[in-house]
Design a protein around this motif. Structure first.
Motif, PDB file in Angstrom:
ATOM      1  N   PHE A 191     -10.155  -7.179 -22.130  1.00 44.43           N
ATOM      2  CA  PHE A 191     -10.219  -8.249 -23.125  1.00 44.43           C
ATOM      3  C   PHE A 191     -11.488  -8.066 -23.946  1.00 44.43           C
ATOM      4  O   PHE A 191     -12.582  -7.897 -23.405  1.00 44.43           O
ATOM      5  CB  PHE A 191     -10.210  -9.614 -22.439  1.00 44.43           C
ATOM      6  N   VAL A 192     -11.304  -8.112 -25.284  1.00 39.87           N
ATOM      7  CA  VAL A 192     -12.378  -7.740 -26.203  1.00 39.87           C
ATOM      8  C   VAL A 192     -12.599  -8.851 -27.226  1.00 39.87           C
ATOM      9  O   VAL A 192     -11.644  -9.306 -27.866  1.00 39.87           O
ATOM     10  CB  VAL A 192     -12.022  -6.435 -26.952  1.00 39.87           C
ATOM     11  N   PRO A 193     -13.846  -9.304 -27.433  1.00 38.57           N
ATOM     12  CA  PRO A 193     -14.110 -10.294 -28.478  1.00 38.57           C
ATOM     13  C   PRO A 193     -13.967  -9.653 -29.855  1.00 38.57           C
ATOM     14  O   PRO A 193     -14.290  -8.480 -30.042  1.00 38.57           O
ATOM     15  CB  PRO A 193     -15.554 -10.716 -28.214  1.00 38.57           C
ATOM     16  N   VAL A 194     -13.492 -10.450 -30.823  1.00 37.39           N
ATOM     17  CA  VAL A 194     -13.185  -9.891 -32.145  1.00 37.39           C
ATOM     18  C   VAL A 194     -13.794 -10.738 -33.252  1.00 37.39           C
ATOM     19  O   VAL A 194     -13.606 -11.958 -33.296  1.00 37.39           O
ATOM     20  CB  VAL A 194     -11.658  -9.816 -32.378  1.00 37.39           C
ATOM     21  N   GLY A 195     -14.521 -10.079 -34.139  1.00 35.34           N
ATOM     22  CA  GLY A 195     -14.950 -10.670 -35.404  1.00 35.34           C
ATOM     23  C   GLY A 195     -14.340  -9.840 -36.512  1.00 35.34           C
ATOM     24  O   GLY A 195     -13.197 -10.023 -36.902  1.00 35.34           O
ATOM     25  N   ALA A 224     -11.752 -18.965 -36.345  1.00 32.27           N
ATOM     26  CA  ALA A 224     -12.244 -17.753 -37.009  1.00 32.27           C
ATOM     27  C   ALA A 224     -11.337 -16.589 -36.602  1.00 32.27           C
ATOM     28  O   ALA A 224     -11.784 -15.599 -36.035  1.00 32.27           O
ATOM     29  CB  ALA A 224     -13.698 -17.474 -36.632  1.00 32.27           C
ATOM     30  N   ASP A 225     -10.058 -16.722 -36.897  1.00 31.11           N
ATOM     31  CA  ASP A 225      -9.033 -15.815 -36.364  1.00 31.11           C
ATOM     32  C   ASP A 225      -8.496 -14.850 -37.410  1.00 31.11           C
ATOM     33  O   ASP A 225      -7.285 -14.632 -37.514  1.00 31.11           O
ATOM     34  CB  ASP A 225      -7.887 -16.624 -35.755  1.00 31.11           C
ATOM     35  N   ALA A 226      -9.378 -14.234 -38.175  1.00 32.37           N
ATOM     36  CA  ALA A 226      -8.942 -13.357 -39.268  1.00 32.37           C
ATOM     37  C   ALA A 226      -8.113 -12.176 -38.770  1.00 32.37           C
ATOM     38  O   ALA A 226      -7.123 -11.801 -39.401  1.00 32.37           O
ATOM     39  CB  ALA A 226     -10.161 -12.862 -40.058  1.00 32.37           C
ATOM     40  N   MET A 227      -8.499 -11.560 -37.643  1.00 30.92           N
ATOM     41  CA  MET A 227      -7.735 -10.406 -37.160  1.00 30.92           C
ATOM     42  C   MET A 227      -6.346 -10.829 -36.687  1.00 30.92           C
ATOM     43  O   MET A 227      -5.348 -10.165 -36.995  1.00 30.92           O
ATOM     44  CB  MET A 227      -8.492  -9.709 -36.030  1.00 30.92           C
ATOM     45  N   ALA A 228      -6.262 -11.927 -35.935  1.00 33.08           N
ATOM     46  CA  ALA A 228      -4.953 -12.382 -35.455  1.00 33.08           C
ATOM     47  C   ALA A 228      -4.025 -12.686 -36.623  1.00 33.08           C
ATOM     48  O   ALA A 228      -2.856 -12.285 -36.638  1.00 33.08           O
ATOM     49  CB  ALA A 228      -5.114 -13.618 -34.573  1.00 33.08           C
ATOM     50  N   ARG A 229      -4.536 -13.380 -37.630  1.00 32.58           N
ATOM     51  CA  ARG A 229      -3.698 -13.705 -38.795  1.00 32.58           C
ATOM     52  C   ARG A 229      -3.304 -12.444 -39.561  1.00 32.58           C
ATOM     53  O   ARG A 229      -2.177 -12.341 -40.071  1.00 32.58           O
ATOM     54  CB  ARG A 229      -4.440 -14.668 -39.718  1.00 32.58           C
ATOM     55  N   SER A 230      -4.215 -11.501 -39.658  1.00 34.67           N
ATOM     56  CA  SER A 230      -3.922 -10.270 -40.385  1.00 34.67           C
ATOM     57  C   SER A 230      -2.832  -9.470 -39.682  1.00 34.67           C
ATOM     58  O   SER A 230      -1.910  -8.954 -40.325  1.00 34.67           O
ATOM     59  CB  SER A 230      -5.202  -9.436 -40.528  1.00 34.67           C
ATOM     60  N   VAL A 242     -14.530 -20.354 -41.946  1.00 30.28           N
ATOM     61  CA  VAL A 242     -14.569 -19.961 -40.535  1.00 30.28           C
ATOM     62  C   VAL A 242     -15.469 -20.919 -39.775  1.00 30.28           C
ATOM     63  O   VAL A 242     -16.473 -21.404 -40.299  1.00 30.28           O
ATOM     64  CB  VAL A 242     -15.095 -18.513 -40.348  1.00 30.28           C
ATOM     65  N   GLY A 243     -15.081 -21.217 -38.540  1.00 29.72           N
ATOM     66  CA  GLY A 243     -15.945 -22.007 -37.679  1.00 29.72           C
ATOM     67  C   GLY A 243     -17.164 -21.201 -37.297  1.00 29.72           C
ATOM     68  O   GLY A 243     -17.099 -19.971 -37.167  1.00 29.72           O
ATOM     69  N   LEU A 244     -18.286 -21.859 -37.102  1.00 32.04           N
ATOM     70  CA  LEU A 244     -19.542 -21.165 -36.886  1.00 32.04           C
ATOM     71  C   LEU A 244     -20.074 -21.269 -35.459  1.00 32.04           C
ATOM     72  O   LEU A 244     -21.158 -20.773 -35.176  1.00 32.04           O
ATOM     73  CB  LEU A 244     -20.604 -21.710 -37.852  1.00 32.04           C
ATOM     74  N   PHE A 245     -19.326 -21.912 -34.570  1.00 31.94           N
ATOM     75  CA  PHE A 245     -19.840 -22.022 -33.199  1.00 31.94           C
ATOM     76  C   PHE A 245     -20.020 -20.633 -32.591  1.00 31.94           C
ATOM     77  O   PHE A 245     -21.088 -20.302 -32.079  1.00 31.94           O
ATOM     78  CB  PHE A 245     -18.901 -22.879 -32.355  1.00 31.94           C
ATOM     79  N   ALA A 246     -18.992 -19.813 -32.659  1.00 35.62           N
ATOM     80  CA  ALA A 246     -19.103 -18.424 -32.213  1.00 35.62           C
ATOM     81  C   ALA A 246     -19.576 -17.599 -33.407  1.00 35.62           C
ATOM     82  O   ALA A 246     -18.828 -16.832 -34.015  1.00 35.62           O
ATOM     83  CB  ALA A 246     -17.757 -17.922 -31.688  1.00 35.62           C
ATOM     84  N   ASP A 247     -20.860 -17.757 -33.762  1.00 32.15           N
ATOM     85  CA  ASP A 247     -21.369 -17.199 -35.017  1.00 32.15           C
ATOM     86  C   ASP A 247     -21.296 -15.675 -35.067  1.00 32.15           C
ATOM     87  O   ASP A 247     -21.156 -15.092 -36.137  1.00 32.15           O
ATOM     88  CB  ASP A 247     -22.813 -17.662 -35.257  1.00 32.15           C
ATOM     89  N   GLY A 248     -21.375 -15.008 -33.919  1.00 34.32           N
ATOM     90  CA  GLY A 248     -21.343 -13.556 -33.906  1.00 34.32           C
ATOM     91  C   GLY A 248     -20.007 -12.963 -34.310  1.00 34.32           C
ATOM     92  O   GLY A 248     -19.929 -11.776 -34.635  1.00 34.32           O
ATOM     93  N   THR A 249     -18.944 -13.762 -34.308  1.00 38.00           N
ATOM     94  CA  THR A 249     -17.618 -13.279 -34.695  1.00 38.00           C
ATOM     95  C   THR A 249     -17.031 -14.097 -35.847  1.00 38.00           C
ATOM     96  O   THR A 249     -15.824 -14.080 -36.067  1.00 38.00           O
ATOM     97  CB  THR A 249     -16.657 -13.315 -33.491  1.00 38.00           C
ATOM     98  N   ALA A 250     -17.886 -14.818 -36.566  1.00 40.10           N
ATOM     99  CA  ALA A 250     -17.418 -15.677 -37.666  1.00 40.10           C
ATOM    100  C   ALA A 250     -17.277 -14.854 -38.937  1.00 40.10           C
ATOM    101  O   ALA A 250     -18.164 -14.821 -39.791  1.00 40.10           O
ATOM    102  CB  ALA A 250     -18.387 -16.841 -37.874  1.00 40.10           C
ATOM    103  N   VAL A 251     -16.145 -14.159 -39.065  1.00 40.77           N
ATOM    104  CA  VAL A 251     -15.887 -13.248 -40.185  1.00 40.77           C
ATOM    105  C   VAL A 251     -14.634 -13.702 -40.924  1.00 40.77           C
ATOM    106  O   VAL A 251     -13.604 -13.958 -40.301  1.00 40.77           O
ATOM    107  CB  VAL A 251     -15.714 -11.798 -39.671  1.00 40.77           C
ATOM    108  N   LYS A 252     -14.719 -13.791 -42.253  1.00 39.76           N
ATOM    109  CA  LYS A 252     -13.579 -14.268 -43.040  1.00 39.76           C
ATOM    110  C   LYS A 252     -12.516 -13.201 -43.254  1.00 39.76           C
ATOM    111  O   LYS A 252     -11.334 -13.516 -43.403  1.00 39.76           O
ATOM    112  CB  LYS A 252     -14.063 -14.786 -44.396  1.00 39.76           C
TER     113      LYS A 252
END
Length: 522
Positions: A191-195, A224-230, A242-252
């Motif tokens: 399982f891998v975190p994604v931004g 902040a689910d840009a990859m899933a939507r793509s 994008v939500g900023l709580f998980a700021d390290g993966t907050a990518v539009k």
């Protein structure tokens, strides 16, 4: 769960072979270390499955990001090194670039958003020393990136992309080589975190080339689910916010390279909410006594969601990549509050009981032996009392049983456990209903958290509309959340709606929210 993998073509296979070669020769160990792959014994017992944590939070910059940054910068030729590099980052990539700049003697201009956690800004200065110049611009990574592109054109520096660069992706892919070397036995999924997708692309391409039977599952914050939507759309999607709580993966928007690689190699995508992330932070702490940042706990939150959906299995271990630990200390307050909810260990209710003798005793009987975490009550009128109560539970089953117990006593009940308005604001401000708020509209806003931000927000509110309710609480995060009640005459509603739309802040109209009408509205 989004299914992601697509059928490979000959061109895809060639590109993957090339990337695997890049991963194998990536020069990451001049700055990075081979991070531990540690058992998580407490989690393994709870989940009925062997869980392993890949500890990238133990790197010198407390994140995996130095792998890709250094691998890109060490390949610069002499002329490129003279002109230096430029990067845009919310924090972790910036630290990797700073460390690489100091190691290689290359000047680096790093553009960071004003909202970047202070712990990350300070770390960039410390790691880069005299070789690094920091510019703070805008409220998001996208703002910082736009400014970096402009500065690059002016200075002629080489842009070191945080994720959409094959050398960066190859550097991140070395994480997968280590996992496969450290655990040659049965492995069910990683399982891998994604931004933006750099880590996921590198890990997926490597694992699917060497151990195609192992599932690679990306995990994103739900806001902040840009990859899933793509991957669902079959093309790169640009998020409005994008939500900023998980700021390290907050990518539009994810990268072109990363999207293509993930489309080919990733088995599935999962989305998790902030409560699940907070619960995963606590889980990692309990097993390791380390505290990851929100993005660092994403993968474990997804792993837990996967096990809940598919049940325990004996066909191999589950690995979660703990990607970073650059956590602002003040944010721990919010994490601690929400972890119980994320683990379904606390339920929150608004209960209406008759204002008569014996009602409170029946209410307590309905609660049984459950531990009370919060209790707010104020007499509302002569006939009814409204109670806001938090209760420790052992999961959804107990929560549903409590609702049934309240109904059995003929009490009105709202289950607010999954309600963002209740968790963020209402639980901190229950104080009775107002008979003076008949024309009140209720809005929930988010704004970048920085000095003067709240004053700036207030100054933009129309002076002719009265503020009748206000709640703000600093959560130690890089964005603020406020709840505002504003009295607006019916005739002025269209004008007010146009005004709110021009404020420039994400907002939700909560005027019809049942808990608000029950607990605060007259």
């Amino acid at each position: 769960m989004t299914t992601a993998a697509a059928l490979p073509t000959d061109d895809d296979a060639e590109a993957t072979t090339d990337l695997l070669s890049r991963i194998r020769v990536a020069r990451v160990y001049e700055v990075a270390q081979e991070s531990a792959l540690e058992p998580a014994p407490l989690l393994s017992v709870r989940l009925g499955h062997r869980v392993l944590l890949k500890r990238e939070d133990q790197q010198p910059v407390f994140s995996f990001k130095l792998r890709g940054a250094y691998n890109r910068m060490v390949q610069l030729d002499a002329a490129q090194r003279v002109h230096g590099v430029i990067a845009a980052s919310a924090g972790n990539h910036a630290q990797g670039v700073a460390l690489a700049a100091a190691k290689l003697g290359i000047h680096a201009l790093i553009v960071m958003p004003v909202t970047a956690p202070q712990v990350k800004v300070d770390a960039v200065r410390r790691l880069g020393g005299a070789m690094v110049e920091i510019v703070l611009v805008g409220d998001s990574f996208s703002d910082a990136q736009a400014a970096a592109v402009q500065l690059q054109a002016e200075r002629g520096a080489t842009f070191v992309h945080p994720f959409d660069d094959l050398s960066v992706i190859a550097g991140q892919g070395t994480v997968a080589l280590e996992i496969l070397r450290q655990h040659p036995g049965p492995l069910h999924a990683v399982f891998v975190p994604v931004g933006g997708g750099g880590l996921l692309a590198g890990v997926a391409a490597c694992i699917k080339s060497l151990r195609p039977e192992v599932q690679v599952i990306g995990v994103q914050a739900a806001d902040a689910d840009a990859m899933a939507r793509s991957l669902e759309a079959g093309e790169r999607v640009m998020l409005d916010e994008v939500g900023l709580f998980a700021d390290g993966t907050a990518v539009k928007q994810v990268g072109a390279h990363t999207f293509a690689l993930c489309q080919q190699h990733v088995d599935a995508m999962l989305r998790v909410d902030n409560d699940a992330i907070c619960a995963a932070i606590r889980d990692i702490y309990q097993d390791t006594r380390s505290v990851p940042e929100p993005s660092g706990a994403l993968a474990l939150a997804g792993l837990k969601q996967y096990v809940a959906a598919h049940g325990a299995s004996s066909d191999g271990a589950l690995v979660a990549i703990v990607s970073g630990a650059n956590m602002n200390f003040d944010r721990l307050r919010f994490v601690a509050e929400r972890a119980e909810l994320g683990e379904q260990r606390e339920a929150v209710f608004a209960v209406t009981i008759p204002e008569q003798r014996g009602s409170f005793r029946r209410f307590c009987a309905a609660l049984g032996q459950h531990n009370i975490t919060e209790f707010n009550y104020r007499i509302g009128d002569a006939s009814q009392a409204h109670i806001f109560v938090g209760v420790q539970t052992a999961g959804r089953g107990e929560r549903e049983a409590l609702v049934a117990a309240f109904h059995a006593q003929q009490f009105g009940v709202l289950d607010l456990t999954d309600d963002e308005l209740a968790k963020l604001h209402l639980r901190h401000m229950i104080g009775g209903r107002s008979l003076l708020a008949q024309d009140e509209r209720l809005y929930r806003f988010e704004f970048p958290e920085r000095p003067g931000a709240l004053t700036c927000f207030l100054s933009q509110l129309h002076p002719d509309w009265n503020i009748s309710l206000f709640h703000y609480r600093n959560h130690g995060a890089d964005y603020g959340r406020i709840l505002v009640g504003i009295q607006v005459p019916d005739a002025e509603q269209p004008l007010f709606e146009r005004f709110v739309a021009t404020l420039g802040y994400p907002y939700v109209d909560e005027s019809a929210h049942p808990a608000y009408r029950l607990l605060l509205r007259g």
